[in-house]
Design an enzyme around this catalytic site. Sequence first.
Site, PDB file in Angstrom:
ATOM      1  CE  LYS A  11      -3.783  -1.804   1.667  1.00  0.00           C
ATOM      2  NZ  LYS A  11      -5.217  -2.083   3.356  1.00  0.00           N
ATOM      3  CE1 TYR A  51      -9.414  -3.026   0.229  1.00  0.00           C
ATOM      4  CE2 TYR A  51      -8.296  -0.850  -0.332  1.00  0.00           C
ATOM      5  CZ  TYR A  51      -8.110  -2.130  -0.043  1.00  0.00           C
ATOM      6  OH  TYR A  51      -7.383  -3.094   0.329  1.00  0.00           O
ATOM      7  CG  ASN A 114      -3.679  -1.532   6.890  1.00  0.00           C
ATOM      8  OD1 ASN A 114      -3.658  -1.922   5.802  1.00  0.00           O
ATOM      9  ND2 ASN A 114      -5.172  -2.423   7.106  1.00  0.00           N
ATOM     10  CG  HIS A 117      -5.529  -6.646  -0.138  1.00  0.00           C
ATOM     11  ND1 HIS A 117      -7.280  -6.435   0.364  1.00  0.00           N
ATOM     12  CD2 HIS A 117      -5.343  -7.089  -1.102  1.00  0.00           C
ATOM     13  CE1 HIS A 117      -7.298  -7.391  -0.365  1.00  0.00           C
ATOM     14  NE2 HIS A 117      -6.410  -7.389  -1.344  1.00  0.00           N
ATOM     15  CD  GLU A 128      -8.869  -9.819  -4.083  1.00  0.00           C
ATOM     16  OE1 GLU A 128      -8.314  -9.365  -3.271  1.00  0.00           O
ATOM     17  OE2 GLU A 128      -9.688  -9.022  -2.815  1.00  0.00           O
TER      18      GLU A 128
HETATM   19  P1  ATP Z   1      -7.417  -5.424   3.568  1.00  0.00           P
HETATM   20  O1  ATP Z   1      -8.860  -6.002   2.545  1.00  0.00           O
HETATM   21  O2  ATP Z   1      -6.560  -4.221   2.939  1.00  0.00           O
HETATM   22  O3  ATP Z   1      -5.799  -6.546   2.615  1.00  0.00           O
HETATM   23  P2  ATP Z   1      -8.442  -6.625   5.752  1.00  0.00           P
HETATM   24  O4  ATP Z   1      -8.561  -7.638   4.663  1.00  0.00           O
HETATM   25  O5  ATP Z   1      -7.124  -6.865   6.600  1.00  0.00           O
HETATM   26  O6  ATP Z   1      -7.597  -5.906   5.004  1.00  0.00           O
HETATM   27  P3  ATP Z   1     -10.609  -4.996   6.222  1.00  0.00           P
HETATM   28  O7  ATP Z   1     -11.834  -5.211   6.778  1.00  0.00           O
HETATM   29  O8  ATP Z   1     -10.915  -5.972   4.221  1.00  0.00           O
HETATM   30  O9  ATP Z   1      -9.174  -5.467   6.501  1.00  0.00           O
HETATM   31  O10 ATP Z   1     -10.636  -3.549   5.286  1.00  0.00           O
HETATM   32  C1  ATP Z   1      -9.837  -3.469   3.867  1.00  0.00           C
HETATM   33  C2  ATP Z   1      -9.387  -1.891   4.590  1.00  0.00           C
HETATM   34  O11 ATP Z   1     -10.147  -1.294   4.974  1.00  0.00           O
HETATM   35  C3  ATP Z   1      -7.754  -2.177   5.178  1.00  0.00           C
HETATM   36  O12 ATP Z   1      -6.990  -2.611   5.462  1.00  0.00           O
HETATM   37  C4  ATP Z   1      -7.791  -0.821   6.107  1.00  0.00           C
HETATM   38  O13 ATP Z   1      -7.519  -0.501   4.740  1.00  0.00           O
HETATM   39  C5  ATP Z   1      -9.665   0.175   5.985  1.00  0.00           C
HETATM   40  N1  ATP Z   1      -9.776   0.396   7.289  1.00  0.00           N
HETATM   41  C6  ATP Z   1     -10.626  -0.788   8.023  1.00  0.00           C
HETATM   42  N2  ATP Z   1     -11.377  -0.809   9.021  1.00  0.00           N
HETATM   43  C7  ATP Z   1     -10.540   0.428   8.923  1.00  0.00           C
HETATM   44  C8  ATP Z   1     -11.076   1.088  10.029  1.00  0.00           C
HETATM   45  N3  ATP Z   1     -12.334   1.007  11.240  1.00  0.00           N
HETATM   46  N4  ATP Z   1     -10.938   2.745   9.589  1.00  0.00           N
HETATM   47  C9  ATP Z   1     -10.260   2.997   8.600  1.00  0.00           C
HETATM   48  N5  ATP Z   1     -10.173   2.163   7.634  1.00  0.00           N
HETATM   49  C10 ATP Z   1      -9.938   0.673   7.885  1.00  0.00           C
HETATM   50 MG    MG Z   2      -9.842  -7.156   3.114  1.00  0.00          MG
END
Ligand code: ATP
Ligand code: MG
Length: 140
Positions: A11, A51, A114, A117, A128
């Site tokens: 990211k 997303y 974070n 992904h 994806e």
């Molecule tokens: P990713 O899909 O990016 O691998 P993930 O599967 O761990 O991450 P998801 O629940 O799919 O988490 O959320 C997608 C992304 O949205 C997260 O990686 C994060 O960057 C962002 N995100 C999720 N929750 C929050 C939140 N509460 N506040 C801000 N950003 C968030």
């Molecule tokens: Mg995810």
Amino acid sequence: MAVTRTFSIIKPDATRRNLTGAVTKMLEDAGLRVVASKRIHMTREQAEGFYGVHRERPFFGELVDFMMSEPVVVQVLEGEDAVTRNRDIMGATNPENAEPGTIRKELALSIGENTVHGSDSEENAAIEIAFFFNDDEIVG
Ligand code: ATP
Ligand code: MG
């Protein structure tokens, strides 16, 4: 356990801090092989499409803006049980909750920024991968 593929994004918070190599080394050390990789600057259309499942979530706008803010590196990773293996080395979504030694614990800045992904199922991995790569760009 079968050799499978998953999809990964390094990211913008990581490319900005010049951590592409550091993240990739952690993926490789975890037993994953990079079989496709390219650095792109996502358009709004790509970020919103990718997303799209989070469209109704309160953080959707922030997430899309972040993913478009700087270049990312999209990758296809291959290895035994690649989806789970990648999720394990990534660590929890919120770095505060991630296990020591995981990418997010060691490198992530916040729940939004974070670092990586990773696909959450083999079905989503296939979707994806096809979103960003043609078959001839993946060389196993
Ligand atoms: P990713 O899909 O990016 O691998 P993930 O599967 O761990 O991450 P998801 O629940 O799919 O988490 O959320 C997608 C992304 O949205 C997260 O990686 C994060 O960057 C962002 N995100 C999720 N929750 C929050 C939140 N509460 N506040 C801000 N950003 C968030
Ligand atoms: Mg995810």
